[in-house]
Design a protein around this motif. Structure first.
Motif, short mmCIF file in Angstrom:
data_model
loop_
_atom_site.label_atom_id
_atom_site.label_comp_id
_atom_site.label_asym_id
_atom_site.label_seq_id
_atom_site.Cartn_x
_atom_site.Cartn_y
_atom_site.Cartn_z
N ARG A 14 0.87 -1.03 0.03
CA ARG A 14 0.14 0.03 0.00
C ARG A 14 0.86 1.17 -0.01
O ARG A 14 2.22 1.10 0.21
CB ARG A 14 -0.75 0.11 1.25
CG ARG A 14 -1.76 -1.28 1.35
CD ARG A 14 -2.57 -0.96 2.52
NE ARG A 14 -3.37 -2.31 2.64
CZ ARG A 14 -3.37 -3.17 3.09
NH1 ARG A 14 -2.18 -3.65 3.75
NH2 ARG A 14 -4.45 -4.09 3.20
N THR A 15 0.49 2.50 -0.42
CA THR A 15 1.13 3.63 -0.17
C THR A 15 1.09 3.89 1.18
O THR A 15 0.03 3.94 1.79
CB THR A 15 0.53 4.72 -1.02
OG1 THR A 15 -0.22 4.19 -2.33
CG2 THR A 15 1.25 5.78 -1.47
N LEU A 16 2.22 4.19 1.92
CA LEU A 16 2.29 4.73 3.14
C LEU A 16 1.62 6.11 3.30
O LEU A 16 1.82 6.91 2.43
CB LEU A 16 3.70 4.77 3.65
CG LEU A 16 4.65 3.55 3.34
CD1 LEU A 16 5.85 3.66 4.21
CD2 LEU A 16 3.81 2.43 4.09
N ASP A 68 2.48 9.68 8.16
CA ASP A 68 2.71 8.97 9.41
C ASP A 68 3.86 8.12 9.25
O ASP A 68 4.69 7.82 9.83
CB ASP A 68 1.50 8.75 10.31
CG ASP A 68 1.11 10.18 11.12
OD1 ASP A 68 1.76 11.06 10.99
OD2 ASP A 68 0.03 9.93 11.58
N GLN A 69 3.20 6.99 8.37
CA GLN A 69 4.02 5.73 8.16
C GLN A 69 5.16 6.17 7.66
O GLN A 69 6.53 5.80 7.94
CB GLN A 69 3.34 4.94 7.47
CG GLN A 69 2.02 4.35 8.26
CD GLN A 69 1.22 3.30 7.28
OE1 GLN A 69 0.98 3.75 6.20
NE2 GLN A 69 0.64 2.27 7.77
N GLN A 70 5.50 6.95 6.59
CA GLN A 70 6.64 7.54 5.87
C GLN A 70 7.66 8.22 7.09
O GLN A 70 8.68 7.63 6.81
CB GLN A 70 6.42 8.43 4.83
CG GLN A 70 5.75 7.84 3.53
CD GLN A 70 5.48 8.73 2.69
OE1 GLN A 70 5.46 10.23 2.74
NE2 GLN A 70 4.70 8.38 1.66
N THR A 105 -3.59 0.83 18.30
CA THR A 105 -4.10 -0.29 17.46
C THR A 105 -4.66 0.15 16.44
O THR A 105 -5.48 1.16 16.29
CB THR A 105 -4.94 -1.33 18.18
OG1 THR A 105 -6.18 -0.13 18.76
CG2 THR A 105 -4.72 -1.74 19.66
N GLY A 106 -4.36 -0.34 15.15
CA GLY A 106 -4.82 -0.01 14.05
C GLY A 106 -4.09 1.20 13.25
O GLY A 106 -4.67 1.87 12.48
N SER A 107 -3.02 1.69 13.70
CA SER A 107 -2.26 2.89 13.34
C SER A 107 -1.27 2.31 12.06
O SER A 107 -0.48 3.13 11.40
CB SER A 107 -1.44 3.45 14.18
OG SER A 107 -0.30 2.56 15.14
N GLY A 108 -1.20 1.19 11.74
CA GLY A 108 -0.42 0.67 10.58
C GLY A 108 0.91 0.28 10.81
O GLY A 108 1.71 0.40 10.07
N LYS A 109 1.11 -0.15 11.96
CA LYS A 109 2.67 -0.65 12.15
C LYS A 109 2.91 -1.78 11.53
O LYS A 109 4.13 -1.83 10.91
CB LYS A 109 2.80 -1.13 13.91
CG LYS A 109 2.34 -0.13 14.77
CD LYS A 109 2.54 -0.32 16.17
CE LYS A 109 1.73 -1.26 16.79
NZ LYS A 109 0.20 -0.69 16.70
N THR A 110 2.15 -2.83 10.91
CA THR A 110 2.41 -3.78 10.48
C THR A 110 3.15 -3.55 8.83
O THR A 110 4.03 -3.79 8.49
CB THR A 110 1.32 -4.67 10.06
OG1 THR A 110 0.74 -5.04 11.44
CG2 THR A 110 1.80 -6.36 9.47
N GLU A 111 2.33 -2.32 8.58
CA GLU A 111 2.74 -1.87 7.06
C GLU A 111 4.23 -1.29 7.00
O GLU A 111 5.08 -1.33 6.36
CB GLU A 111 1.71 -0.71 6.63
CG GLU A 111 1.57 -0.59 5.16
CD GLU A 111 1.33 -1.80 4.23
OE1 GLU A 111 0.49 -2.54 4.91
OE2 GLU A 111 1.93 -2.02 3.20
N HIS A 152 -5.37 -9.51 15.56
CA HIS A 152 -6.62 -9.78 14.58
C HIS A 152 -7.11 -8.36 14.01
O HIS A 152 -7.31 -7.60 14.86
CB HIS A 152 -7.52 -10.62 15.04
CG HIS A 152 -6.92 -11.90 16.01
ND1 HIS A 152 -5.91 -12.67 15.35
CD2 HIS A 152 -7.34 -12.19 16.89
CE1 HIS A 152 -5.71 -13.68 16.21
NE2 HIS A 152 -6.42 -13.38 17.23
N ASP A 153 -7.64 -8.62 12.93
CA ASP A 153 -8.42 -7.38 12.19
C ASP A 153 -9.41 -7.80 11.50
O ASP A 153 -9.60 -8.64 10.47
CB ASP A 153 -7.42 -6.91 11.16
CG ASP A 153 -7.69 -5.48 10.48
OD1 ASP A 153 -8.79 -5.07 11.11
OD2 ASP A 153 -7.12 -4.91 9.60
N PHE A 154 -10.73 -7.82 12.15
CA PHE A 154 -11.87 -8.30 11.55
C PHE A 154 -12.86 -7.04 11.34
O PHE A 154 -13.22 -6.52 12.36
CB PHE A 154 -12.84 -9.12 12.55
CG PHE A 154 -11.97 -10.54 12.81
CD1 PHE A 154 -11.83 -11.46 12.06
CD2 PHE A 154 -11.68 -10.73 14.13
CE1 PHE A 154 -11.15 -12.61 12.31
CE2 PHE A 154 -10.92 -11.83 14.69
CZ PHE A 154 -10.60 -12.68 13.74
#
Ligand code: ADP
Ligand code: ZN
Length: 724
Positions: free
Chosen positions: A191-193, A196-198, A218-224, A541-543
């Motif tokens: 995905r395009t970062l 914040d992720q960049q 949680t859900g802030s996109g750490k995995t990416e 998990h992400d449901f």
């Protein structure tokens, strides 16, 4: 040539270097087979030299193993040496950490394996009712097709052989074709970062400190962010290690990794069969795969030229090992990061107090991600005061508001997760007449009633007992069940909402390699409305369709007599709440408690990590608890009570001397029985210490190494996560 060999026997008597004659093809790090005391045992070559002090007529010869590469590379050997010195365990034990078990047990890599395949449908088989393993193996084969016999024999001992005799199964030898996650389908990658992720990626790459703490809600996109870092390393030809708590290897995570990195990634975890684990490990050793993904033991992956090490959910207790050597994953990771001059990235929404302290003091770099991706708000948390519910006459496990929200959620076709940290149907069975509590014969703990199997189970050793019809002590027939477990919750829910589809996820429902995977997949595909589970469901998990999370008993973990119970509760609540409202729909959380004024709960409901941390750290400083001091427990366990007491006496004597010689380094010192006096027929004693100065630690390890006797195990635990 002479090889210095460590034999693979984990005993202090054999824990030294033995000299052997060897051929030229043997190099440092090779596995060998060494004649030893009349037998041939596996061993490892630590060094090669020209001459030996042992008279030449006494030197025996080692045989090489047919490995294409030495099993241990230079970095692994160096690391093993450091760990051995640090934890004072036999060298063989540390070396074992670096190898997959299949290799250790001396089996050479098999290129051909036995595969089983059904010739008859299960429905047409004539199997006796008691032939559970045959039935299990046959059913597995029917559902999954051709399967490695090694796997089946492991799960259903003897099943395949019996089926083959009856002609129901055909066995063929085939080239290994192990793909542990063939059922995982790839999904769109990359995905395009976000800005914040960049920014996070940039800081991690540019900051010169080794350790980088990524503190993101949680859900802030750490995995990416992790995946971007790994991809960068790959481009530069470098390898990476990505550690997650075992349970976080969810279907989503796996498919994401597969889509992104394909065969470049090796996924190591305990659910794989030995053969699969071996293959994955071997791909890392040869350099074919450059990314190691797995739970804590993946930190020992045989990778070279590391570019980054990532520890996701760094606060998770699964990162401390509970068997010798009791290493802390962070410490090992730091050693590797320093040696490779690479970054060590820690990620969490709720960092451990210790980590956060080091980050705020500037030792680690601190990167904050305060918003969820797409600015979705964190779910609103409502507190349900269970005292008031009881006063109103509601004795069920569900508060009024939770029932209201559940109904709404089901009506709208959304999904809910209910969380309770206790599996089974009810916690204990008690005789109302004499007060007898059903206990395990091998452990000093009460048994849990499991209704689906109508039996009592010990959660410490797994032993099963028949359900009691009368009290064994007084013969009374009034047995009651106390404490509610996940089974009971699921049953009660079904009564409340007869048409709802309910799934349960806990240690009882997740056996087998794909146990977790199946349940999570079913839920993710919206084939169920409510998921009831233990802390297993809290992580990672992400449901998207989950809009309601119910925390049934938020107080549970608060009342453990453990200095970390506040921290654990805060982490757990934040993680669980984070499961709600991750997609378009706004999420809700209902938190049930008997203690609504509790500070930890209040910080958790307002997602105030900083507030929680400030409060907690000042408490710890006042009480001199970690991170301001170190708790050390020396645990003595063994089958013979007398031998344990002897070992305890020896170790206590040595430690007491340290204590009296260095009173300023100790805050607390005492010996006692462990809180659980016996587990799996082993007696347990402990010496408990709190140190203000850890320079005494090596002496403590040394004292314990000396006191170990044949029948008693003496182990040292630093800041143990479990004080039972
Ligand atoms: P965390 O690990 O911080 O809890 P995740 O990495 O699970 O957060 O990300 C939360 C959600 O946001 C996931 O569904 C993920 O696919 C999505 N996501 C992450 N980064 C991006 C991005 N740059 N663009 C779009 N969606 C993203
Ligand atoms: Zn038991």
């Amino acid at each position: 040539m002479i090889a210095e060999v460590i034999v693979d026997i984990a005993a202090s008597e054999t824990d030294r270097i033995y000299d052997y004659l060897c051929d030229d093809d043997i190099v440092v790090g090779s596995r060998v087979r060494a004649p030893f005391g009349g037998k041939t045992v596996p061993g490892f070559v630590m060094r090669i030299k020209e001459t030996s002090d042992v008279p030449s007529e006494k030197l025996k010869k080692v045989f090489s193993c047919p490995d294409e590469l030495p099993a241990l590379n230079a970095e692994c050997l160096a690391l093993a040496e450091k760990l051995t010195a640090r934890y004072r365990v036999p060298k063989a034990l540390t070396l074992r950490l670096f190898l997959p078990s299949e290799m250790r047990t001396g089996k050479v890599r098999e290129l051909l394996r036995n595969y089983a395949e059904l010739t008859t449908p299960v429905a047409e088989m004539k199997l006796s009712k008691t032939a559970k393993n045959q039935f299990g193996a046959a059913t597995y084969l029917e559902e999954n097709g051709k399967t490695d016999c090694a796997y089946l024999n492991n799960v259903y001992p003897g099943g395949v052989a019996a089926l083959e005799k009856k002609g129901y199964v055909r066995i063929t030898k085939e080239q290994i074709l192990r793909d542990p996650y063939k059922t995982v389908t790839a999904e769109k990658a990359e995905r395009t970062l976000t800005p914040d992720q960049q920014r996070a990626v940039k800081t991690i790459c540019e900051d010169e400190r080794t350790v980088q703490l990524l503190h993101g809600v949680t859900g802030s996109g750490k995995t990416e962010i992790y995946l971007t870092l790994i991809a960068k390393c790959l481009q530069e030809g470098k390898s990476s290690i990505f550690l997650v708590p075992e349970i976080s290897l969810t279907p989503q995570m796996l498919s994401q990794l597969r889509a992104r990195f394909g065969k470049q990634a090796a996924i190591l975890h305990s659910g794989l069969s030995a053969g699969e684990r071996f293959d994955e490990w071997w791909r890392l050793r040869t350099g074919e795969a450059k990314i190691a993904i797995g739970a804590r033991s993946a930190i020992f992956s045989p990778l070279e030229n590391l570019g980054v090490i990532i520890i996701d959910e760094e606060h998770d207790s699964s990162y401390s090992s509970e068997s010798a050597p009791r290493y802390n994953t962070f410490d090992v990771a730091l050693l590797r990061a320093k040696r490779n001059a690479c970054k060590l990235v820690l990620g969490s929404a709720t960092p451990s107090v210790e980590t956060y302290k080091r980050a705020t003091e500037g030792e680690f770099s601190l990167i904050r991600l305060t918003k969820r991706i797409n600015q979705k708000p964190l779910p609103e948390i409502t507190i349900a005061d269970m005292r008031r519910e009881v006063r109103r006459g509601n004795n069920s496990a569900f508060s009024g508001v939770l029932k209201e929200e559940l109904e709404k959620c089901l009506q709208e076709g959304n999904q809910a997760i209910l969380f309770l940290n206790r599996r089974g149907y009810s916690q204990t069975v008690i005789c109302k007449e004499c007060g007898y509590v059903a206990k395990c014969e091998a452990c000093d703990v009460s048994l849990t009633y499991h209704r689906d199997e109508n039996c009592l189970k010990c959660h410490y050793c797994g032993m099963k007992y028949n359900m009691l019809s009368a009290c064994p002590d007084c013969g009374g027939r009034k047995l009651t069940y106390a404490g509610t477990g996940t089974q009971r919750i699921a049953a009660d829910l079904q009564k409340l909402y007869p048409s709802a589809r309910i799934l349960r996820m806990d240690n009882d429902t997740t056996s087998g390699k794909e146990g977790h995977y199946k349940i999570l997949k079913t839920f993710a595909e919206k084939k169920a409305d409510i998921l009831v589970g233990t802390q297993m469901i809290a992580k990672g998990h992400d449901f998207p369709a989950v809009t309601l999370v119910g925390i049934l008993d938020a107080d549970m973990s608060l009342h453990f007599s453990d200095y970390r119970s506040g921290e654990r509760t805060f982490q757990l609540l934040t993680q669980v709440a984070g499961r709600s409202g991750r997609a378009e729909e706004k999420g809700k959380v209902v938190l049930q408690t008997f203690d609504p004024e509790n500070e930890v709960l209040r910080f958790a409901t307002s997602y105030d990590y900083q507030g929680f941390y400030d409060n907690e750290v000042s408490l710890r400083a006042a009480m001199m608890f970690p991170p301001f001091a170190k708790i050390v427990r020396v645990l003595v366990t063994g089958e013979e009570d007398k031998k344990c007491v002897e070992a305890l006496r020896d170790v206590y004597f040595a430690l007491e001397k340290l204590y009296t010689d260095n009173p300023d380094k100790f805050l607390f010192f005492n010996k006692m029985r462990a809180p659980i006096k016996r587990i799996q027929n082993k007696f347990r004693y402990q010496v408990l210490m709190r140190l203000s100065d850890t320079s005494i630690l090596p002496d403590i390890y040394a004292a314990c190494a000396e006191a170990r006797n044949r029948d008693a195990l003496v182990s040292v635990e630093e800041n143990p996560t479990n004080l039972s």
